[in-house]
Design an enzyme around this catalytic site. Sequence first.
Site, PDB file in Angstrom:
ATOM      1  N   LYS B 222     -20.596   8.577  36.494  1.00 53.10           N
ATOM      2  CA  LYS B 222     -19.831   8.281  35.201  1.00 53.10           C
ATOM      3  C   LYS B 222     -20.118   8.696  33.769  1.00 53.10           C
ATOM      4  O   LYS B 222     -20.913   9.506  33.812  1.00 53.10           O
ATOM      5  CB  LYS B 222     -20.050   6.531  35.532  1.00 53.10           C
ATOM      6  CG  LYS B 222     -19.448   5.803  36.300  1.00 53.10           C
ATOM      7  CD  LYS B 222     -19.464   4.378  36.464  1.00 53.10           C
ATOM      8  CE  LYS B 222     -18.424   3.728  37.338  1.00 53.10           C
ATOM      9  NZ  LYS B 222     -18.579   2.257  37.360  1.00 53.10           N
ATOM     10  N   ARG B 256     -22.533   2.408  45.138  1.00 54.75           N
ATOM     11  CA  ARG B 256     -21.319   2.792  45.270  1.00 54.75           C
ATOM     12  C   ARG B 256     -21.135   4.438  44.678  1.00 54.75           C
ATOM     13  O   ARG B 256     -21.359   4.555  43.492  1.00 54.75           O
ATOM     14  CB  ARG B 256     -20.159   1.797  44.671  1.00 54.75           C
ATOM     15  CG  ARG B 256     -18.769   2.346  44.568  1.00 54.75           C
ATOM     16  CD  ARG B 256     -17.895   1.324  43.939  1.00 54.75           C
ATOM     17  NE  ARG B 256     -16.381   1.740  43.885  1.00 54.75           N
ATOM     18  CZ  ARG B 256     -16.011   2.638  42.964  1.00 54.75           C
ATOM     19  NH1 ARG B 256     -16.408   3.019  42.046  1.00 54.75           N
ATOM     20  NH2 ARG B 256     -14.758   2.913  43.241  1.00 54.75           N
TER      21      ARG B 256
END
Lengths: 231, 287
Positions: B222, B256
């Site tokens: 991210k 995740r």
Amino acid sequence: MIAAVALVPSPPFLLPEYAGRTDPDPVLRSACVEAVESVAAQVDRLVVICGSDPDRRHSGRSVGARVATELLPREADGVHEVPWDASVEACRSAGESLVVGEPRDLRLGLVVVADGCATRTEKAPGHLDRRSLTVDAAWTRAVGADEFRCDSPAPMQTTGDRHPQLGRPMDPQALLALDPSLAEQLWFGGRAPLQVLAGALLADGRDPAPTAYRSWVGDPFGVRYVVLEAR
Amino acid sequence: MRFRLRRKEYAAHDRLVMAIVNRTTDSFYDKGATWEDEPAYARVRQAVAQGADLVDIGGIKAAPGEEVTVGEELRRVVPFVEGLRAEFRDLTISVDTYRAEVADAVLTAGADVVNDAWGGVDPEVPAVVAAHGAALVLTHTGGQRVRTRPHRVEYDDVVASVIESLTWQAERALAAGVEKERIVIDPAHDFGKNTWHSVECTRRLDELVALGWPVLVSLSNKDFVGESLGRDVGGRLPGTLATTAISAWQGAHIYRVHEVRETRDVLDMVSVIAGDLLPLRTTRGLM
């Protein structure tokens, strides 16, 4: 009378406190269990012979004694722990004292915890010292087990080999000929307990001496392991 | 604390890998790599082989972009869920959607978890999940509108906002009938958050763990990792894994991720260090 002898090595990975998710050598473990269970089932009195830890930094029982406890199906009737650096004579006399005075009709079983040289390969704990191949070959023969590829530094097959046929009788004199100083150099931890065994065999006087019934010989980690049952 | 996904029950010290499988043309990391059926199935097979505990299927990318209608989202994910359920009887299947209609369809098709990644924007989702006896992942977005980027967002205390939102959503889910053991919370790094916020959520993750719900973290590659290190998307794996380890040490449960094998190794290593998992095989010094 010494009715049966089991010989097992004592890599600490056999102990439950060091068990990971997979067993490093399940074949070795099952061979050890089979040997000691068979001997335990044949005898009236079961005595463990093991050595003290050479590089001791803890306060607990020796690895040899703990491995024997782990492998045995029942509590031993006696545990004889010999100092790892005991002299040949001290070992011999300790062995004699195990059988002297025992009734002749008592079926005595010995579980000998003894490792060979830990200097058999470059990856071995003590690195490679080619003299270990000769020394291991000598004591492996002396306990009546078969020796393979003893002239090669390459690891033997990791699964070892089984030989159900009758082998040779144990040779206590050859065991007593093992040199303590050389043994120390080669990280040969089982020298002293093997010489205690030799003392017991000589005092027992059985002729022929107990004979290898089945054996497993290997050095999957560069340490000589012999598993053997002799009757 | 125990939690349940599909038929499996997990303990507080379990650390699960959730493999991301995007059925999109334009997600930021894989850029459509699993848009077609064949690579999507191959991705799941590989993830399972590498130790994934569950998969998370997404039909809409998180960032702004082309609108994906309900019908299109259904077309993207429902047949895939059906196909996966037929092939993997025991695999826990999660679907990343914020729409109750899609949630209902995928749960009917065999999914087990709804990953409601946009902060519970559709109030019907919990009731749908409850009706299927499925699990629900709750996320914090700070009220960010669906598929928008945060712009000059500030909080008095981001972790307090996360706790308040997730606690409220958990109560709503319970009231809707979702099983207590099937509610999972996710602070949702980067969602409604700048890098400072996401880093703080990681640093104070133990406060979320202390709430007593299983915690999911979605860290993989991210922007907060990229901005922390000055790395583009392709160079964020070390930072992702470092964040994974820190999160695992603080007790997060579900990860995740894009990279399954590497994450599995990091989580297993943390578990071994924590004493929650035995080493695989030990011979060093023990031969």
